[in-house]
Design a protein around this motif. Structure first.
Motif, PDB file in Angstrom:
ATOM      1  N   THR A 284     -58.349 -56.418  58.348  1.00  0.00           N
ATOM      2  CA  THR A 284     -57.361 -55.418  57.978  1.00  0.00           C
ATOM      3  C   THR A 284     -58.025 -54.064  57.800  1.00  0.00           C
ATOM      4  O   THR A 284     -59.217 -53.991  57.486  1.00  0.00           O
ATOM      5  CB  THR A 284     -56.648 -55.824  56.662  1.00  0.00           C
ATOM      6  OG1 THR A 284     -55.718 -54.815  56.301  1.00  0.00           O
ATOM      7  CG2 THR A 284     -57.649 -56.009  55.523  1.00  0.00           C
ATOM      8  N   ALA A 286     -56.556 -51.998  55.658  1.00  0.00           N
ATOM      9  CA  ALA A 286     -56.001 -51.577  54.370  1.00  0.00           C
ATOM     10  C   ALA A 286     -57.101 -51.297  53.347  1.00  0.00           C
ATOM     11  O   ALA A 286     -58.135 -51.981  53.309  1.00  0.00           O
ATOM     12  CB  ALA A 286     -55.061 -52.646  53.831  1.00  0.00           C
ATOM     13  N   PHE A 299     -49.443 -53.480  51.097  1.00  0.00           N
ATOM     14  CA  PHE A 299     -50.758 -52.951  51.429  1.00  0.00           C
ATOM     15  C   PHE A 299     -50.625 -51.641  52.206  1.00  0.00           C
ATOM     16  O   PHE A 299     -49.634 -51.407  52.905  1.00  0.00           O
ATOM     17  CB  PHE A 299     -51.546 -53.976  52.243  1.00  0.00           C
ATOM     18  CG  PHE A 299     -51.798 -55.253  51.484  1.00  0.00           C
ATOM     19  CD1 PHE A 299     -52.970 -55.430  50.761  1.00  0.00           C
ATOM     20  CD2 PHE A 299     -50.855 -56.269  51.471  1.00  0.00           C
ATOM     21  CE1 PHE A 299     -53.194 -56.593  50.044  1.00  0.00           C
ATOM     22  CE2 PHE A 299     -51.077 -57.442  50.759  1.00  0.00           C
ATOM     23  CZ  PHE A 299     -52.245 -57.597  50.043  1.00  0.00           C
ATOM     24  N   ASP A 301     -53.011 -48.498  54.461  1.00  0.00           N
ATOM     25  CA  ASP A 301     -54.282 -48.086  55.065  1.00  0.00           C
ATOM     26  C   ASP A 301     -54.743 -46.735  54.517  1.00  0.00           C
ATOM     27  O   ASP A 301     -55.948 -46.472  54.461  1.00  0.00           O
ATOM     28  CB  ASP A 301     -54.131 -47.964  56.588  1.00  0.00           C
ATOM     29  CG  ASP A 301     -53.840 -49.308  57.256  1.00  0.00           C
ATOM     30  OD1 ASP A 301     -53.888 -50.344  56.555  1.00  0.00           O
ATOM     31  OD2 ASP A 301     -53.554 -49.314  58.465  1.00  0.00           O
ATOM     32  N   HIS A 306     -50.187 -45.323  50.237  1.00  0.00           N
ATOM     33  CA  HIS A 306     -50.312 -46.000  48.944  1.00  0.00           C
ATOM     34  C   HIS A 306     -49.506 -45.281  47.869  1.00  0.00           C
ATOM     35  O   HIS A 306     -48.808 -45.923  47.065  1.00  0.00           O
ATOM     36  CB  HIS A 306     -51.789 -46.068  48.544  1.00  0.00           C
ATOM     37  CG  HIS A 306     -52.024 -46.698  47.195  1.00  0.00           C
ATOM     38  ND1 HIS A 306     -51.680 -47.993  46.904  1.00  0.00           N
ATOM     39  CD2 HIS A 306     -52.569 -46.165  46.053  1.00  0.00           C
ATOM     40  CE1 HIS A 306     -52.009 -48.267  45.651  1.00  0.00           C
ATOM     41  NE2 HIS A 306     -52.545 -47.179  45.113  1.00  0.00           N
TER      42      HIS A 306
END
Length: 323
Positions: A284, A286, A299, A301, A306
């Motif tokens: 991932t 993330a 989640f 990246d 976020h």
């Protein structure tokens, strides 16, 4: 007189036959126990002592009769020590077979995934069917699972089985680790797995959570895992309140809000799935995750993504009246 003698002889033979029949029949007839019961045969106890215990428990009609029949019909095999279940109506023959077979009653003690060692210690010490004192086990050394034990067994032996199970599982999973795993040693795997364990209870998320932390470690970002703030305060017990700003800023060997890299040790005893997650993490990009309001996480990246996810989470909490 001769005829009288014959009659007496016949009566004597009949009585002897009846006594012999009762003696043999008493070995296999249904016993007096009206319900299933248990008896505890101490280490080193004799058959005679066991017979008394059986009589006291209502499993046999006579201790002496059981002992005599056992010596005649039971062979030379000795009885075992332990706690035994005597079924309702068990015959003398069945009871001796149970005592000689050594099939003792086993009980279970369960250690949930993520339980810290201080609570493992409390659970073991609270079980009055175990014996002996023990120190708090080393954090991360216990494999969460259900373990069988016998009444009167030492807590030390139970802990040794729990630790041997962790050693084996860790060795097996470490040998199969992915080249993409960020952890460099089995101990690092346990430390990171303990954080993953405390961060999510959703099994399917654990590889992704491990992947996020792996990405952070590679880029020298702080892990910023809330459970690492709590551990130095409570040794893993629930905090019971919100984390204070001073605790978030506290500098110690565990607080990943005030340091980069892994804490100095595990913060709980992780289960198999969390160890598997850090040895075979999800691929991932993330770097962030936040609760999604359903028990799992969402989640992101980028920090911008976020922040939007955090905004949504705070809105959910406001709607619930938590803020």
């Amino acid at each position: 007189m001769k005829r009288l003698g014959c009659i007496i002889l016949l009566i004597g033979l009949a009585v002897a036959a009846f006594v012999a029949f009762r003696f043999v029949h008493g070995w296999t007839e249904t016993g007096p126990a009206t319900r299933e019961t248990t008896i505890v045969v101490p280490e080193g106890a004799t058959l005679s002592a066991a017979a008394v215990l059986l009589k006291q428990a209502g499993a046999v009609r006579s201790a002496d009769a059981f002992l005599t029949r056992a010596k005649v019909f039971g062979g030379s095999m000795s009885i075992k020590a332990g706690e035994f279940v005597i079924p309702k109506g068990a015959s003398n023959s069945e009871i001796l077979s149970i005592l000689q077979g050594g099939k003792v009653l086993t009980r279970l003690i369960t250690i949930p995934e993520g339980m810290p060692s201080i609570l493992v210690h409390e659970r073991l010490m609270a079980n009055d069917q175990l014996t002996g004192d023990i120190p708090v086990p080393e954090e991360g050394s216990i494999l969460p699972d259900s373990y069988a034990f016998e009444r009167g067994e030492s807590r030390t032996r139970v802990v040794q089985r729990m630790q041997a199970a962790m050693t084996k599982v860790l060795a097996d999973l470490w040998a199969k680790r992915s080249p993409t795993a960020v952890v460099k040693t089995p101990r690092e795997a346990i430390i990171l797995a303990s954080i993953v364990e405390k961060e999510t209870a959703v099994a399917a998320e654990r590889p992704t959570v491990a992947g996020v932390y792996g990405n952070r470690l590679r880029t020298n970002m702080m892990l910023q895992a809330d459970p690492t703030i709590i551990y130095p305060i409570t040794k893993g017990k629930p905090l019971g309140r919100r984390i204070r700003k001073s605790e978030i800023a506290a500098v110690n060997d565990y607080n990943t809000y005030a340091m980069t890299g892994l804490p100095k040790g595990p913060i709980a005893n992780p289960g198999r799935l969390s160890i598997l997650a850090v040895t075979q993490p999800a691929q991932t990009k993330a770097l962030y995750f936040v609760a999604d309001g359903t028990g799992g996480h969402i989640f992101a990246d980028t920090y911008q993504q976020h922040n939007e996810n955090v905004r949504k989470w705070f809105e959910i909490r406001r709607q619930r009246g938590e803020l």
